[in-house]
Design a protein around this motif. Sequence first.
Motif, mmCIF file in Angstrom:
data_model
loop_
_atom_site.group_PDB
_atom_site.id
_atom_site.type_symbol
_atom_site.label_atom_id
_atom_site.label_comp_id
_atom_site.label_asym_id
_atom_site.label_seq_id
_atom_site.Cartn_x
_atom_site.Cartn_y
_atom_site.Cartn_z
ATOM 1 N N UNK A 7 0.810 -1.183 -0.171
ATOM 2 C CA UNK A 7 -0.089 0.009 0.003
ATOM 3 C C UNK A 7 0.846 1.234 0.000
ATOM 4 N N UNK A 8 0.983 1.970 -1.197
ATOM 5 C CA UNK A 8 1.954 2.879 -0.956
ATOM 6 C C UNK A 8 1.483 4.340 -0.530
ATOM 7 N N UNK A 13 3.997 0.170 5.617
ATOM 8 C CA UNK A 13 3.628 -1.027 5.196
ATOM 9 C C UNK A 13 4.683 -1.638 4.171
ATOM 10 N N UNK A 14 5.658 -0.808 3.715
ATOM 11 C CA UNK A 14 6.516 -1.342 3.000
ATOM 12 C C UNK A 14 7.951 -0.971 3.122
ATOM 13 N N UNK A 147 16.309 0.923 -4.451
ATOM 14 C CA UNK A 147 15.305 1.657 -4.511
ATOM 15 C C UNK A 147 13.936 1.624 -4.820
ATOM 16 N N UNK A 148 13.678 0.337 -4.390
ATOM 17 C CA UNK A 148 12.062 -0.015 -4.581
ATOM 18 C C UNK A 148 11.242 0.898 -3.779
ATOM 19 N N UNK A 149 12.083 1.149 -2.518
ATOM 20 C CA UNK A 149 11.123 2.252 -1.269
ATOM 21 C C UNK A 149 11.063 3.432 -2.233
ATOM 22 N N UNK A 150 11.958 4.031 -2.628
ATOM 23 C CA UNK A 150 12.226 5.265 -3.359
ATOM 24 C C UNK A 150 11.306 5.359 -4.383
ATOM 25 N N UNK A 230 17.124 3.215 0.624
ATOM 26 C CA UNK A 230 17.335 1.837 0.977
ATOM 27 C C UNK A 230 15.960 1.018 1.717
ATOM 28 N N UNK A 231 16.017 -0.114 2.017
ATOM 29 C CA UNK A 231 14.917 -0.734 2.558
ATOM 30 C C UNK A 231 14.437 0.014 3.864
ATOM 31 N N UNK A 232 15.210 0.690 4.541
ATOM 32 C CA UNK A 232 14.993 1.103 5.780
ATOM 33 C C UNK A 232 14.051 2.391 5.719
#
Length: 348
Positions: A7-8, A13-14, A147-150, A230-232
């Motif tokens: 859920x963006x 959640x991500x 950078x999936x989080x980005x 990053x993932x954090x």
Amino acid sequence: QDGSKVDPGVRASYIFNSTIAGIEDADALLIVGANPRWEAPVLNARIRKRYLMGKFPIAAVGPAVDLSYPVDWLGEGPDVLSQIAAGSHPFAEILKTAERPMIIVGSGAVARPDGAAVLGLARQVAETAGAVTADWNGFNVLQRAASRVGGLDLGFVPGDGGMDTGRILDGAATGDIKVIYLLGADEIDTKDLDKPFVIYQGHHGDAGAHVADVILPGAAYTEKDATYVNLEGRVQRGQLAVYPPGDAREDWKIIRALSDALNATLPYTTLADVRRGLVKANPVFQGIDDIQAASWGEFGTTGEVSGAFTYPIANFYMTDPISRASATMAECTDEILGGGEGKTGTDG
């Protein structure tokens, strides 16, 4: 690319809310549908370090693998997760009695058709166990892609009426979609991309380039000044070490030039303009190398969940375009895995 049902609208959640260093503060761990030894080896080493410190029960839901530390394998499918969420499984009590329980959800676990329901169950486990408090958030998603989080922070997801990866590929297979633009997209199944006109932008000539009608050569990470998350959720900057070879250009310059050609000129001409645009899109990009706690909220759905979890990485040694383009790495993989097993690396 992998079709994750995150859920963006809810950043918690991500991302990996506990932070990597925060693993050492946890006192119980549940891993859901992830193989951190292959998906994030450095993070897995931190989990092992915490285990060696003592008093750290670890359980996992998914096919049993060697993670380099003892794990109580509870089962392979989300039915076990449902039992923990309902409080009927013995490990639910272990999480509840822990001061700082931690849950790690693999990105592959939420990329399934029932991924939104799996995510909802994992949220329920976190809330029931008291893993989210004023000074601790033990809910974590283990993202694999750089950078999936980005991308999620910028809202790079289908809008109203838009298509996700699966629907785009289905449309390509039927011929309903005439043009596909692959922006560094190498982790998708390209077998049905023979009908549309395919434009590929990227480097190292990976899977996407092999099916492209036009290739726009982009710069590798060593060849550009770039921003990653990053993932954090930590915003980080990379700096150019060498200039791109030949006709390769930084990605934003390619997209800016293309916007001119399409008479839809984008409002930036410098890297500084781009970075100001990032901050305008999401203020999180203002804090470089900072950890910003994400607000907790409702995410995931309810619904049927079934089928064993599977791990997204089949070949640990060739999980990125650079290693997959290496003849030497291919030979090493043949030697280690015995005859080229899993040569495609990630499933996306």
